[in-house]
Design an enzyme around this catalytic site. Structure first.
Site, short mmCIF file in Angstrom:
data_model
loop_
_atom_site.label_atom_id
_atom_site.label_comp_id
_atom_site.label_asym_id
_atom_site.label_seq_id
_atom_site.Cartn_x
_atom_site.Cartn_y
_atom_site.Cartn_z
N PRO A 2 5.95 2.66 5.60
CG PRO A 2 8.11 3.32 6.03
CD PRO A 2 6.77 3.21 6.68
CD GLU A 3 2.23 -1.22 2.54
OE1 GLU A 3 1.99 -2.26 1.91
OE2 GLU A 3 1.44 -0.27 2.60
NE ARG A 108 1.34 8.50 13.75
CZ ARG A 108 0.29 7.77 13.37
NH1 ARG A 108 0.12 7.47 12.11
NH2 ARG A 108 -0.57 7.35 14.26
NE ARG A 147 -3.16 -19.07 9.78
CZ ARG A 147 -2.06 -19.66 9.32
NH1 ARG A 147 -2.04 -20.14 8.08
NH2 ARG A 147 -1.00 -19.78 10.08
#
Length: 271
Positions: A2-3, A108, A147
């Site tokens: 899930p995001e 899991r 970055r």
DNA sequence: GAAGACCTGCTA
DNA sequence: TAGCAGGTCTTC
């Protein structure tokens, strides 16, 4: 798994089901490592008898604010889900005051339920949630330009921007035509603009479609009502290796970027 | 950085 | 049967 869109869908459905305002009468924890930082008995003791006053989300974190002042912070990680009906792999079961039962399912066992005094202990380490106004174009550009790294791991880094996972990261890069290994400080302003908008767009569409479910297996995302998300129909890159690009018909390619499988169009996503 | 750890299930 | 999976943390 899930995001942001999947977690947001579950948060909305919990509110729609009237879980806010209900008391946790009892709970059963079937896998001790899911709860942190307490033991199963200490966690149960602190949570039992308290009321869930508010349900919210930030990034991929789902939060139950409790009447006691503490907060249960839930991270679904790869395979966690919440359901109103029992099923296999239910790791935590909450019995609520008006007879409802909430099942936390996680094949899991990667998910975590943390009981904290202040959500900021965790949220303070996150960057702005991608769908809030705190995630601004200016902030995003500075984060990328300051970055010198491949862009994909940067947009997956929750301390930079919270909410994207592997699916929506690949989708946002495909939509903005940027190669996942492109150095972040090489992006020109027009590209930063496109990527910024694409991140918001793919997540918003994901929320509208109630998330992305990739298949029928037991490790696949399901919402609170057991339904699949409809967003798979909108997915252009993730999981489509070898299939023709929706724009240029070139077969999509799968590579590994920062240890994550990454699918992109080798022609229209420019390095 | 990268690799390993945490886990189980699905797919090639 | 090996390898991979929507995530994150710890350890080289």
């Amino acid at each position: 798994m899930p995001e942001l869109p999947e977690v947001e869908t579950i948060a909305r459905q919990l509110r729609a089901r009237g879980v806010e305002g209900q008391k946790i009468q009892s709970l059963k924890i079937n896998w001790a490592r899911i709860v942190e930082p307490l033991s199963v008995s200490a966690f149960s003791k602190q949570v039992c008898g308290t009321t869930i006053s508010e349900i919210s989300r930030e990034g991929k974190w789902l939060m139950f604010s409790l009447g006691s002042g503490k907060t249960i912070m839930i991270h679904l990680r790869m395979a966690g889900s919440l359901s109103m009906v029992p099923g296999p792999h239910d790791r935590i079961i909450l019995n609520l005051s008006d007879g409802l039962t909430l099942y936390y399912r996680d094949t899991r066992k990667f998910g975590r339920w943390k009981l904290v005094d202040d959500p900021q202990e965790i949220l303070g380490k996150l960057g702005p949630d991608a769908l809030t106004r705190r995630f601004t174009r200016k902030y995003f550009s500075e984060a990328m330009l300051s970055r010198h790294r491949p862009v994909k791991p940067l947009i997956l880094d929750q301390s930079i921007v919270a909410g994207l996972g592997n699916i929506y990261a690949d989708e946002a890069l495909w939509e903005s035509k940027i190669h996942p290994e492109r150095r972040s400080d090489s992006l020109v302003d027009a590209e930063l603009e496109k990527l910024f908008k694409a991140i918001k767009h793919v997540l918003r569409v994901g929320v509208e479609n109630q998330g992305t479910s990739l298949g029928e297996g037991k490790t696949n995302y399901r919402d609170l009502e057991g339904e699949s998300g409809r967003n798979r129909a909108e997915v252009k890159a993730y999981g489509r290796s070898g299939k023709p690009c929706d724009r240029c018909k070139t077969p999509l390619k799968k590579i590994v970027v920062a240890q994550r499988g990454t699918t992109f169009c080798p022609l229209c996503q420019t390095i």
